[in-house]
Design an enzyme around this catalytic site. Structure first.
Site, PDB file in Angstrom:
ATOM      1  N   ASP A   1     -10.532 -20.762 -24.465  1.00  0.00           N
ATOM      2  CA  ASP A   1     -11.990 -19.568 -24.542  1.00  0.00           C
ATOM      3  C   ASP A   1     -12.145 -19.281 -23.479  1.00  0.00           C
ATOM      4  OD1 ASP A   1     -13.871 -19.517 -27.466  1.00  0.00           O
ATOM      5  OD2 ASP A   1     -15.024 -19.942 -25.651  1.00  0.00           O
ATOM      6  N   ILE A   2     -13.057 -18.675 -23.195  1.00  0.00           N
ATOM      7  CA  ILE A   2     -13.724 -17.560 -22.630  1.00  0.00           C
ATOM      8  C   ILE A   2     -16.134 -18.146 -22.473  1.00  0.00           C
ATOM      9  CG2 ILE A   2     -14.995 -15.720 -21.202  1.00  0.00           C
ATOM     10  CD1 ILE A   2     -12.910 -14.084 -22.301  1.00  0.00           C
TER      11      ILE A   2
ATOM     12  N   ASN B   1     -22.126 -10.573 -23.375  1.00  0.00           N
ATOM     13  CA  ASN B   1     -22.479  -9.457 -24.384  1.00  0.00           C
ATOM     14  C   ASN B   1     -24.327  -9.377 -24.619  1.00  0.00           C
ATOM     15  OD1 ASN B   1     -20.407  -9.736 -25.501  1.00  0.00           O
ATOM     16  ND2 ASN B   1     -19.767 -10.754 -26.731  1.00  0.00           N
TER      17      ASN B   1
ATOM     18  N   HIS C   1     -22.133  -4.859 -25.079  1.00  0.00           N
ATOM     19  CA  HIS C   1     -20.574  -5.516 -25.573  1.00  0.00           C
ATOM     20  C   HIS C   1     -19.852  -4.846 -25.322  1.00  0.00           C
ATOM     21  CE1 HIS C   1     -21.389  -8.073 -29.622  1.00  0.00           C
ATOM     22  NE2 HIS C   1     -23.077  -7.460 -29.445  1.00  0.00           N
TER      23      HIS C   1
ATOM     24  N   ASP D   1     -16.477  -6.559 -23.648  1.00  0.00           N
ATOM     25  CA  ASP D   1     -14.983  -6.074 -24.393  1.00  0.00           C
ATOM     26  C   ASP D   1     -13.931  -5.752 -23.051  1.00  0.00           C
ATOM     27  OD1 ASP D   1     -15.059  -6.202 -27.048  1.00  0.00           O
ATOM     28  OD2 ASP D   1     -16.047  -4.072 -26.975  1.00  0.00           O
TER      29      ASP D   1
ATOM     30  N   ARG E   1       5.703 -16.358 -18.333  1.00  0.00           N
ATOM     31  CA  ARG E   1       7.078 -16.272 -18.129  1.00  0.00           C
ATOM     32  C   ARG E   1       6.740 -15.675 -19.026  1.00  0.00           C
ATOM     33  NH1 ARG E   1       9.378 -22.203 -18.180  1.00  0.00           N
ATOM     34  NH2 ARG E   1       8.452 -21.914 -20.265  1.00  0.00           N
TER      35      ARG E   1
ATOM     36  N   GLU F   1     -13.174 -14.981 -28.345  1.00  0.00           N
ATOM     37  CA  GLU F   1     -13.985 -14.991 -26.952  1.00  0.00           C
ATOM     38  C   GLU F   1     -11.845 -15.886 -27.077  1.00  0.00           C
ATOM     39  OE1 GLU F   1     -16.937 -17.311 -27.863  1.00  0.00           O
ATOM     40  OE2 GLU F   1     -16.093 -15.262 -28.693  1.00  0.00           O
TER      41      GLU F   1
END
Length: 462
Positions: free
Chosen positions: A340-341, A348, A353, A357, A372, A383
Site C-alpha cells: 500500500d502506498i 492527490n 489526481h 495516477d 522474478r 493504491e
C-alpha cells in the site's frame, strides 16, 4: 480423401478449442458478475447508513441482487430500482434544504446532509477503486473518482450514483457483447464444419459409386473372357474366331471407355467439392485469426489494469486460484504480499489526481521490475498492489520485499518541477495447509496495517 478428412478433424479440434475459450470467458464473466453484486450490495448498505428513510427500497435492491441466478443479473430492473433510489435521494435532499430540525429531536441527532453525502461519496470511491475495467471505462472511472474528491457542491451525490451505476451497467454490457460475438462465431463455425462434413460424406459416396463402377467393369470383363473361352472351344474356323474376338474386344473397349468417362466425372465433382471446401476453410481461417486477435485483445483489456499496465484484480483472482491448487498438489511454499502506498491521499490532495495516477504507474513499474518471471504482481485496487512469491517461504519473501521497498523509497521521483517522496508499507503471509484464500488475504492485509501503525515504509510478516 485422407487429407480432406484430416482437415475436417483439424477444424473439429479448433472448434473444441474455441468452446474452451468461451468457457474461460464465462468464468471471467462470472467473476465480473460477482464484483457487480458485491458493489451494488455495498453501495446499498452505504446509502442506507447515510439515508435511513431509504431502508425499504434499498433492501429491495439488495434482495433483487441476492435472488438473481448466478451470471444472470437483471440489469434492466436493477437500473430502474437505482433510478427510483436516486429520485428518492433527490427528494430528501430538496426537503433537507428547507427543513431545520429542532434541537434535541431525533432528526437533529442524525448526521446532517453534508455528512451523509460525504459518507456516501467515500463509500462510492472505495467501491469504484475495486472495479477492474477496460481502458475506455477506466478513463470514465478516473474522471468520476476525481469528481468525488472535489467539494460536494460540485455535483450532487445522486448524480454521482447515477454515473457509477451507468459505469457498472456499461461494463456488464461490454462483457455481454463480447460473449454474444463469440457465440455468433461459434454458430458460424458449427455451420461451416457441418458443410465440410457433408462435403466429406459426398466424397465418400462418390468413392463408393466409383468402387461399384469398377466392380461392374470387372464383372463385364470376366463375362467377356468366359464367353471368349466358350467361343474359342466351339469354333474351328480361324476367320470366324477372329470376328468373335474382335466383337468381344469392342465390347471391352466400350466398358473401359464408360469407366474412364465415369472416373473423369468423378474427378471433376471431387475437384469442385475440394475447391469449395478449401474456400470455406480459407474464409474460416481468416475469421478464426480475426477472432483470435480480438479474444487476445479482449483478454488483455479484461486482465490488465488500464492505468498502470500491470495485471488487475481479475487476473490476480485467476492466478491466486491457480497457485492455491498447485500448493494443494505439490505442497511448495507460497507467500502473498499486500503493498500500500503511504500517504497516497496526501499526494492527490497536494498535487492533484494526475500526480496520483503517475505515482501509481511508477510504483507498478518498479514492483514489476523487481519480481522474478515466476512471481506475480498486480494492482488490487486504489493504491494497493498484491505480489505472489512462488515457491518462497515468508522469511525469504520478507527479505526480498524489504529490498524492493528500499529500492522504491530511494528512487528519485518528480512531478513537474516538484520532488515526490513515495514509500510503501507491506504485509506478508505464507499459505498454510488448512487455509482458505480469504484467510491468507486477511492475514497479509492485517500485517500491512501493522506496518502502517508501526510508522509506515516497512514490511511486516504475520
Amino acid at each position: 480423401m485422407t487429407a480432406q478428412a484430416s482437415e475436417g478433424d483439424d477444424w473439429k479440434g479448433r472448434y473444441l478449442d474455441t468452446l474452451h475459450t468461451l468457457e474461460e470467458r464465462d468464468e471471467r464473466l462470472a467473476t465480473s458478475d460477482e464484483l457487480i453484486r458485491l458493489s451494488l450490495a455495498r453501495l446499498a448498505l452505504a446509502a442506507e447508513k447515510a439515508y435511513p428513510s431509504l431502508e425499504k427500497p434499498l433492501a429491495s435492491l439488495r434482495q433483487e441482487v441476492k435472488s438473481a441466478p448466478e451470471g444472470k443479473l437483471p440489469l434492466g430492473r436493477l437500473l430502474n430500482q437505482l433510478k427510483d433510489v436516486v429520485n428518492a435521494l433527490r427528494t430528501i435532499e430538496t426537503r433537507s434544504e428547507d427543513i431545520e430540525p429542532e434541537k434535541g429531536s431525533p432528526a437533529a441527532a442524525e448526521p446532517n446532509l453534508d455528512d451523509r453525502a460525504a459518507l456516501a461519496r467515500r463509500f462510492l470511491a472505495v467501491l469504484l477503486e475495486k472495479l477492474a475495467l477496460t481502458h475506455d471505462l477506466e478513463e470514465r472511472k478516473s474522471d468520476l473518482l476525481e469528481t468525488l474528491g472535489l467539494p460536494s457542491e460540485g455535483e450532487v451525490t445522486t448524480v454521482l450514483i447515477d454515473r457509477a451505476a451507468s459505469l457498472v451497467n456499461d461494463m456488464r454490457k461490454q462483457l455481454e457483447h463480447e460473449k454474444d460475438d463469440l457465440a455468433s462465431f461459434l454458430k458460424q463455425l458449427t455451420d461451416t464444419l457441418s458443410e465440410l462434413d457433408r462435403d466429406v460424406q459426398a466424397d465418400i459416396e462418390l468413392l463408393h459409386d466409383d468402387t461399384g463402377t469398377r466392380l461392374a467393369l470387372h464383372d463385364a470383363v470376366d463375362s467377356q473372357m468366359r464367353g471368349l473361352e466358350e467361343d474359342i472351344s466351339a469354333v474351328d474356323d480361324v476367320n470366324q474366331l477372329k470376328g468373335i474376338i474382335s466383337t468381344r474386344l469392342d465390347r471391352l473397349r466400350l466398358h473401359m471407355n464408360g469407366l474412364r468417362a465415369s472416373e473423369a466425372r468423378l474427378v471433376e465433382r471431387m475437384e469442385n467439392t475440394t475447391a469449395a471446401m478449401r474456400g470455406r476453410i480459407v474464409r474460416l481461417e481468416k475469421e478464426t485469426e480475426s477472432l483470435r486477435e480480438n479474444l487476445q485483445a479482449s483478454r488483455e483489456r479484461m486482465l490488465v489494469d488500464a492505468l498502470t499496465g500491470v495485471p488487475n484484480r481479475l487476473a490476480l483472482d485467476e492466478r491466486v486460484k491457480l497457485e492455491w491448487a498447485r500448493f494443494k498438489r505439490h505442497k511448495q511454499p507460497l507467500t502473498l504480499a499486500v503493498w500500500d502506498i503511504d500517504h497516497f491521499k496526501k499526494i492527490n490532495d497536494s498535487f492533484g489526481h494526475k500526480a496520483g495516477d503517475k505515482a501509481l504507474r511508477i510504483v507498478a513499474t518498479k514492483l514489476a521490475q523487481q519480481v522474478r518471471e515466476t512471481d506475480f504482481v498486480g494492482r488490487y485496487g486504489g493504491e494497493e498492489f498484491v505480489m505472489l512469491f512462488i515457491n518462497t517461504s515468508v522469511q525469504d519473501a520478507l527479505g526480498k520485499a524489504d529490498a524492493i521497498r528500499e529500492a522504491i523509497a530511494g528512487a528519485p521521483f518528480r512531478y513537474g518541477d516538484k520532488p515526490l517522496t513515495i514509500t510503501l508499507s507491506c504485509g506478508l503471509s505464507q499459505l498454510r495447509a488448512k487455509d482458505s484464500l480469504e484467510q491468507l488475504f486477511e492475514r497479509a492485509d492485517q500485517a500491512m496495517y501493522a506496518a502502517k501503525e508501526a510508522g509506515r515504509n516497512r514490511c511486516v510478516a504475520d
